[in-house]
Scaffold this motif. Structure first.
Motif, PDB file in Angstrom:
ATOM      1  N   GLY A  23      -5.365 -79.286  81.024  1.00  0.00           N
ATOM      2  CA  GLY A  23      -5.746 -79.446  82.423  1.00  0.00           C
ATOM      3  C   GLY A  23      -6.858 -78.491  82.801  1.00  0.00           C
ATOM      4  O   GLY A  23      -7.838 -78.876  83.439  1.00  0.00           O
ATOM      5  N   PHE A  24      -6.718 -77.238  82.397  1.00  0.00           N
ATOM      6  CA  PHE A  24      -7.750 -76.246  82.683  1.00  0.00           C
ATOM      7  C   PHE A  24      -9.064 -76.619  82.013  1.00  0.00           C
ATOM      8  O   PHE A  24     -10.121 -76.617  82.645  1.00  0.00           O
ATOM      9  N   LEU A  25      -8.995 -76.947  80.746  1.00  0.00           N
ATOM     10  CA  LEU A  25     -10.222 -77.305  80.014  1.00  0.00           C
ATOM     11  C   LEU A  25     -10.909 -78.512  80.642  1.00  0.00           C
ATOM     12  O   LEU A  25     -12.134 -78.602  80.643  1.00  0.00           O
ATOM     13  N   LEU A  71      -9.396 -69.185  84.639  1.00  0.00           N
ATOM     14  CA  LEU A  71      -8.123 -69.546  84.014  1.00  0.00           C
ATOM     15  C   LEU A  71      -6.964 -68.883  84.753  1.00  0.00           C
ATOM     16  O   LEU A  71      -5.948 -69.521  85.022  1.00  0.00           O
ATOM     17  N   LYS A  72      -7.110 -67.621  85.102  1.00  0.00           N
ATOM     18  CA  LYS A  72      -6.047 -66.915  85.822  1.00  0.00           C
ATOM     19  C   LYS A  72      -5.730 -67.620  87.141  1.00  0.00           C
ATOM     20  O   LYS A  72      -4.561 -67.861  87.454  1.00  0.00           O
ATOM     21  N   LYS A  73      -6.763 -67.964  87.896  1.00  0.00           N
ATOM     22  CA  LYS A  73      -6.549 -68.675  89.163  1.00  0.00           C
ATOM     23  C   LYS A  73      -5.889 -70.026  88.930  1.00  0.00           C
ATOM     24  O   LYS A  73      -4.985 -70.429  89.669  1.00  0.00           O
ATOM     25  N   TYR A  74      -6.327 -70.719  87.892  1.00  0.00           N
ATOM     26  CA  TYR A  74      -5.753 -72.032  87.578  1.00  0.00           C
ATOM     27  C   TYR A  74      -4.268 -71.891  87.243  1.00  0.00           C
ATOM     28  O   TYR A  74      -3.442 -72.673  87.711  1.00  0.00           O
ATOM     29  N   LEU A  75      -3.940 -70.901  86.442  1.00  0.00           N
ATOM     30  CA  LEU A  75      -2.535 -70.686  86.050  1.00  0.00           C
ATOM     31  C   LEU A  75      -1.675 -70.305  87.250  1.00  0.00           C
ATOM     32  O   LEU A  75      -0.535 -70.768  87.377  1.00  0.00           O
ATOM     33  N   GLU A  76      -2.206 -69.486  88.131  1.00  0.00           N
ATOM     34  CA  GLU A  76      -1.446 -69.098  89.321  1.00  0.00           C
ATOM     35  C   GLU A  76      -1.207 -70.299  90.235  1.00  0.00           C
ATOM     36  O   GLU A  76      -0.139 -70.430  90.817  1.00  0.00           O
ATOM     37  N   LYS A  77      -2.189 -71.154  90.326  1.00  0.00           N
ATOM     38  CA  LYS A  77      -2.087 -72.344  91.176  1.00  0.00           C
ATOM     39  C   LYS A  77      -1.151 -73.396  90.592  1.00  0.00           C
ATOM     40  O   LYS A  77      -0.491 -74.123  91.304  1.00  0.00           O
ATOM     41  N   ASN A  78      -1.069 -73.461  89.267  1.00  0.00           N
ATOM     42  CA  ASN A  78      -0.319 -74.533  88.587  1.00  0.00           C
ATOM     43  C   ASN A  78       0.932 -74.017  87.879  1.00  0.00           C
ATOM     44  O   ASN A  78       1.262 -74.467  86.797  1.00  0.00           O
ATOM     45  N   ARG A  79       1.618 -73.103  88.490  1.00  0.00           N
ATOM     46  CA  ARG A  79       2.852 -72.569  87.906  1.00  0.00           C
ATOM     47  C   ARG A  79       3.933 -73.598  87.848  1.00  0.00           C
ATOM     48  O   ARG A  79       4.122 -74.430  88.630  1.00  0.00           O
TER      49      ARG A  79
END
Length: 79
Positions: A23-25, A71-79
């Motif tokens: 998803g991030f990529l 990536l950090k923002k994406y991971l925080e948003k998509n927990r």
């Protein structure tokens, strides 16, 4: 030896991680995705990547730093 329950949970985590990373990529441009994968999947050095793409090492380092923040923002948003 791991129990079947643990193997299933590990597989689930791997699947979730794979889906999240894909998803991030998918949010990245082709060039940024290539840069990210060269560094963090293929373990190429910053110097190698810089030579490959015809940019200086500072440019590559800055791009990778920005990608990690994204990536950090994406991971925080998509927990």
């Amino acid at each position: 030896e791991t129990t079947p329950d643990i193997r299933i949970r590990k597989r689930g985590i791997s699947k979730k991680l794979r889906e999240t990373m894909n998803g991030f990529l998918g949010t990245l441009s082709r060039d940024k995705r290539s840069l990210f994968l060269k560094r963090y999947w293929l373990s190429r050095s910053v110097a190698e990547i810089a030579r490959e793409i015809g940019k200086d090492e500072r440019y590559v380092s800055n791009q990778l730093y920005n990608l990690r923040k994204k990536l950090k923002k994406y991971l925080e948003k998509n927990r």
